[in-house]
Scaffold this active site. Structure first.
Site, short mmCIF file in Angstrom:
data_model
loop_
_atom_site.label_atom_id
_atom_site.label_comp_id
_atom_site.label_asym_id
_atom_site.label_seq_id
_atom_site.Cartn_x
_atom_site.Cartn_y
_atom_site.Cartn_z
N ASP A 96 0.80 -1.23 0.00
CA ASP A 96 0.00 0.00 0.00
C ASP A 96 0.83 1.28 0.00
OD1 ASP A 96 1.10 -0.06 2.52
OD2 ASP A 96 -0.75 -0.70 3.50
N GLU A 118 -0.18 -9.05 -1.25
CA GLU A 118 -0.76 -8.50 -0.02
C GLU A 118 -2.00 -7.64 -0.34
OE1 GLU A 118 0.86 -5.48 3.05
OE2 GLU A 118 1.71 -7.37 3.75
N GLU A 132 -2.17 5.08 2.95
CA GLU A 132 -2.10 3.69 2.51
C GLU A 132 -3.45 3.06 2.19
OE1 GLU A 132 -0.43 5.02 5.07
OE2 GLU A 132 1.69 4.57 4.75
N HIS A 213 6.16 4.98 12.70
CA HIS A 213 6.39 5.88 11.56
C HIS A 213 5.13 6.38 10.88
CE1 HIS A 213 5.22 2.96 8.48
NE2 HIS A 213 5.76 2.05 9.25
N ARG A 215 2.11 8.28 9.28
CA ARG A 215 1.88 9.71 9.02
C ARG A 215 0.75 10.29 9.85
NH1 ARG A 215 4.74 8.95 4.42
NH2 ARG A 215 5.57 10.82 3.42
N HIS A 245 12.98 5.41 12.86
CA HIS A 245 12.75 5.51 11.41
C HIS A 245 13.44 6.75 10.84
CE1 HIS A 245 10.50 5.82 7.62
NE2 HIS A 245 10.06 4.59 7.84
C1 UD1 Z 1 6.76 4.77 3.68
C2 UD1 Z 1 5.37 4.38 3.16
C3 UD1 Z 1 4.60 3.62 4.24
C4 UD1 Z 1 5.42 2.46 4.77
C5 UD1 Z 1 6.78 2.98 5.25
C6 UD1 Z 1 7.64 1.83 5.70
C7 UD1 Z 1 4.19 5.82 1.58
C8 UD1 Z 1 3.37 7.03 1.39
N1 UD1 Z 1 4.61 5.57 2.82
O1 UD1 Z 1 6.60 5.75 4.72
O2 UD1 Z 1 3.39 3.12 3.67
O3 UD1 Z 1 4.72 1.86 5.83
O4 UD1 Z 1 7.44 3.65 4.17
O5 UD1 Z 1 8.78 2.29 6.38
O6 UD1 Z 1 4.44 5.12 0.63
N2 UD1 Z 1 14.22 8.30 4.53
C9 UD1 Z 1 15.59 8.22 4.38
N3 UD1 Z 1 16.15 7.01 4.05
C10 UD1 Z 1 15.43 5.87 3.86
C11 UD1 Z 1 14.03 5.96 4.04
C12 UD1 Z 1 13.43 7.17 4.37
O7 UD1 Z 1 16.29 9.19 4.54
O8 UD1 Z 1 16.00 4.81 3.57
C13 UD1 Z 1 13.60 9.61 4.87
C14 UD1 Z 1 13.64 10.59 3.71
O9 UD1 Z 1 13.81 11.88 4.19
C15 UD1 Z 1 12.24 10.44 3.10
C16 UD1 Z 1 11.42 10.26 4.35
O10 UD1 Z 1 12.22 9.42 5.19
O11 UD1 Z 1 11.85 11.57 2.35
C17 UD1 Z 1 10.05 9.67 4.17
O12 UD1 Z 1 10.06 8.50 3.39
P1 UD1 Z 1 8.67 8.01 2.69
O13 UD1 Z 1 8.93 6.74 1.95
O14 UD1 Z 1 8.07 9.13 1.92
O15 UD1 Z 1 7.69 7.79 3.90
P2 UD1 Z 1 7.76 6.76 5.10
O16 UD1 Z 1 7.31 7.49 6.29
O17 UD1 Z 1 9.08 6.09 5.12
N1 UDP Z 2 12.33 -3.67 10.40
C1 UDP Z 2 13.72 -3.70 10.22
N2 UDP Z 2 14.49 -2.85 10.96
C2 UDP Z 2 13.98 -1.98 11.85
C3 UDP Z 2 12.57 -1.93 12.02
C4 UDP Z 2 11.77 -2.77 11.28
O1 UDP Z 2 14.22 -4.49 9.42
O2 UDP Z 2 14.75 -1.23 12.49
C5 UDP Z 2 11.49 -4.56 9.58
C6 UDP Z 2 10.40 -5.31 10.32
O3 UDP Z 2 10.86 -6.56 10.79
C7 UDP Z 2 9.31 -5.47 9.25
C8 UDP Z 2 9.50 -4.25 8.38
O4 UDP Z 2 10.80 -3.74 8.66
O5 UDP Z 2 9.53 -6.62 8.43
C9 UDP Z 2 8.44 -3.24 8.70
O6 UDP Z 2 8.78 -2.01 8.16
P1 UDP Z 2 8.04 -0.67 8.56
O7 UDP Z 2 7.61 -0.73 9.98
O8 UDP Z 2 8.97 0.42 8.16
O9 UDP Z 2 6.81 -0.63 7.56
P2 UDP Z 2 5.32 -1.23 7.58
O10 UDP Z 2 5.39 -2.69 7.78
O11 UDP Z 2 4.55 -0.51 8.63
O12 UDP Z 2 4.81 -0.85 6.22
#
Ligand code: UD1
Ligand code: UDP
Length: 398
Positions: A96, A118, A132, A213, A215, A245
């Site tokens: 999602d 999924e 999502e 994490h 939103r 995160h």
């Molecule tokens: C995203 C997904 C969410 C998912 C989550 C898992 C969307 C809208 N959101 O949220 O559904 O549950 O990932 O973690 O698709 N960033 C880094 N390095 C990384 C990852 C993130 O620096 O490796 C920072 C960046 O500043 C980036 C921000 O995090 O712009 C947000 O990342 P984004 O993928 O937009 O949203 P998440 O909150 O990670």
């Molecule tokens: N996870 C990880 N390292 C961390 C925290 C979570 O590898 O420090 C793994 C966790 O086991 C799970 C996945 O990341 O498989 C979940 O990711 P996240 O919580 O970012 O996203 P969501 O599942 O809510 O979309």
């Protein structure tokens, strides 16, 4: 030869698509290609390395503090070009995220069949989780194959009267988790390395593992979660481990609220192998993560979900997951009861497995090839006649 393009971009998508990509790679009659959008950069790359998956295309769309629309449009136009050049028979997306929704729509516009891994998770509320719930509804709406992890998610899809075919496969997260637990159990050197990497873990204190994490919790939600953690850290019998995160909207609040608290370890996001090891050591897991809600019951760990609703009701019904929202008093009370009442804790800490049996990837590939197989949850199991990725070793870093 069927050409299948798997597209993903975030940490959880990579973890859940990795076992499927491995099975696709091993299956005769399939040409498997991988496109990563790079919606996440660091958190994605560590998973690719662990599972030894190579991207054929990397769109590198991530920007610091990215907006939803900027991210969506970069992913959509990037993958559009890949689809135009590769001309896949199927595009597989997961879950999602913005990556999943943008890439499914790009495939749909190019009249390329979409498979949704999924499928069918719902809260029924477009604001929770945001965005999502909209993303997954949109992806299911344009999918030819919907791979529902459970019978509950299949029922959600049936209610919406969609056009695609539904298969109940189990969740591929259990494929990933089972093989990771296997690696940790069999490799004694790795176990020793993990203990050496986290010397500050005190075996005398109960470990509370935290992730967050979402939103919809930015702002007040995260502030009150942090207040609960600060209050809990006053207890001398606990230690809180919180891999924070990388989203700055999360990081800024968590670091400034909890940076100075004794017994709270704020650490960088853990590599998947390390995180699974940490979950195995946890007494209680506090999270808003989807994936962690699925993994913890498999490990027999009590989970408190810091959200108001969940699209994963199976473990709640089984009594190993409880929804506690984001209010300070409620989180504090729920954790305190689990810490102080051993019987109550034991009633949560049961290994249950409503989300999968480790064969979801094989079932998905069987479905894509039009082969018959027994669906997850349909009684006596038999392995689909598709290779298993279990034999392929992981990169444990040594
Ligand atoms: C995203 C997904 C969410 C998912 C989550 C898992 C969307 C809208 N959101 O949220 O559904 O549950 O990932 O973690 O698709 N960033 C880094 N390095 C990384 C990852 C993130 O620096 O490796 C920072 C960046 O500043 C980036 C921000 O995090 O712009 C947000 O990342 P984004 O993928 O937009 O949203 P998440 O909150 O990670
Ligand atoms: N996870 C990880 N390292 C961390 C925290 C979570 O590898 O420090 C793994 C966790 O086991 C799970 C996945 O990341 O498989 C979940 O990711 P996240 O919580 O970012 O996203 P969501 O599942 O809510 O979309």
């Amino acid at each position: 030869m069927k050409k299948i393009l798997s597209v993903f971009g975030t940490r959880p998508e990579a973890i859940k698509m990795a076992p499927l990509v491995k099975v696709l790679d091993l299956t005769p009659g399939i040409e498997s290609l991988v496109c990563v959008t790079g919606q996440h950069r660091q958190m994605l790359d560590q998973v690719m390395q662990l599972f030894q998956i190579r991207a054929d295309f990397d769109l590198a769309v991530m920007q610091p503090n990215q907006s939803l629309n900027g991210l969506f449009t970069r992913a959509m136009s990037g993958v559009d070009e890949v689809i135009a050049n590769v001309r896949p028979d199927v595009v597989l997306v997961h879950g999602d995220t913005s990556t999943a929704c943008a890439c499914a729509l790009a495939a749909f516009h190019r009249r390329t069949p979409v498979g949704h891994v999924e499928a069918g998770l719902r809260t029924g509320n477009l604001s929770m989780p945001f965005p999502e719930e909209m993303n997954r509804r949109t992806v299911d709406g344009v999918s030819e194959w919907m791979f529902a992890p459970t019978l509950t998610s299949k029922a959600n899809l049936l209610r919406e009267n969609l056009q695609g075919r539904i298969h109940v496969t189990g969740n591929t997260v259990i494929d990933a988790l089972a093989s990771t637990c296997d690696t940790l159990q069999k490799d004694a050197v790795l176990g020793a390395r993990m203990r050496a990497d986290y010397p500050w873990i005190d075996p005398e204190r109960k470990l509370i593992l935290v992730t967050g994490h979402r939103r919809e919790s930015f702002g007040d939600g995260f502030r009150s979660i942090c207040a609960a953690l600060a209050e809990l850290s006053v207890r001398r019998d606990v230690q809180i481990v919180y891999p924070v995160h990388l989203n700055p909207a999360v990081r800024n609040v968590v670091m400034s609220s909890l940076g100075q608290c004794d017994r709270i370890h704020l650490i960088e996001p853990l590599d998947y192998l390390d995180f699974v090891w940490m979950m195995q050591r946890a007494h209680i897991i506090l999270t808003d993560s989807g994936g962690v809600q699925e993994e913890a019951p498999y490990l027999g760990k009590p989970v408190l979900v810091m959200r108001d609703v969940t699209e994963r009701p199976e473990a709640v019904a089984a009594g190993t997951v409880t929804i506690v929202g984001t209010r300070t008093e409620r989180i504090h009370a729920a954790v305190t009861r689990l810490l102080d009442d051993a019987h109550y804790h034991a009633s949560f800490a049961r290994r249950i497995n409503p989300y999968g049996d480790g064969k979801a990837s094989q079932r998905i590939v069987a479905a894509l090839l039009g082969r018959s197989f027994r669906e997850f949850g349909a009684g006596v199991d038999e392995s689909p006649s598709i290779p298993s990725a279990h034999a392929v070793p992981m990169q444990s870093g040594g």
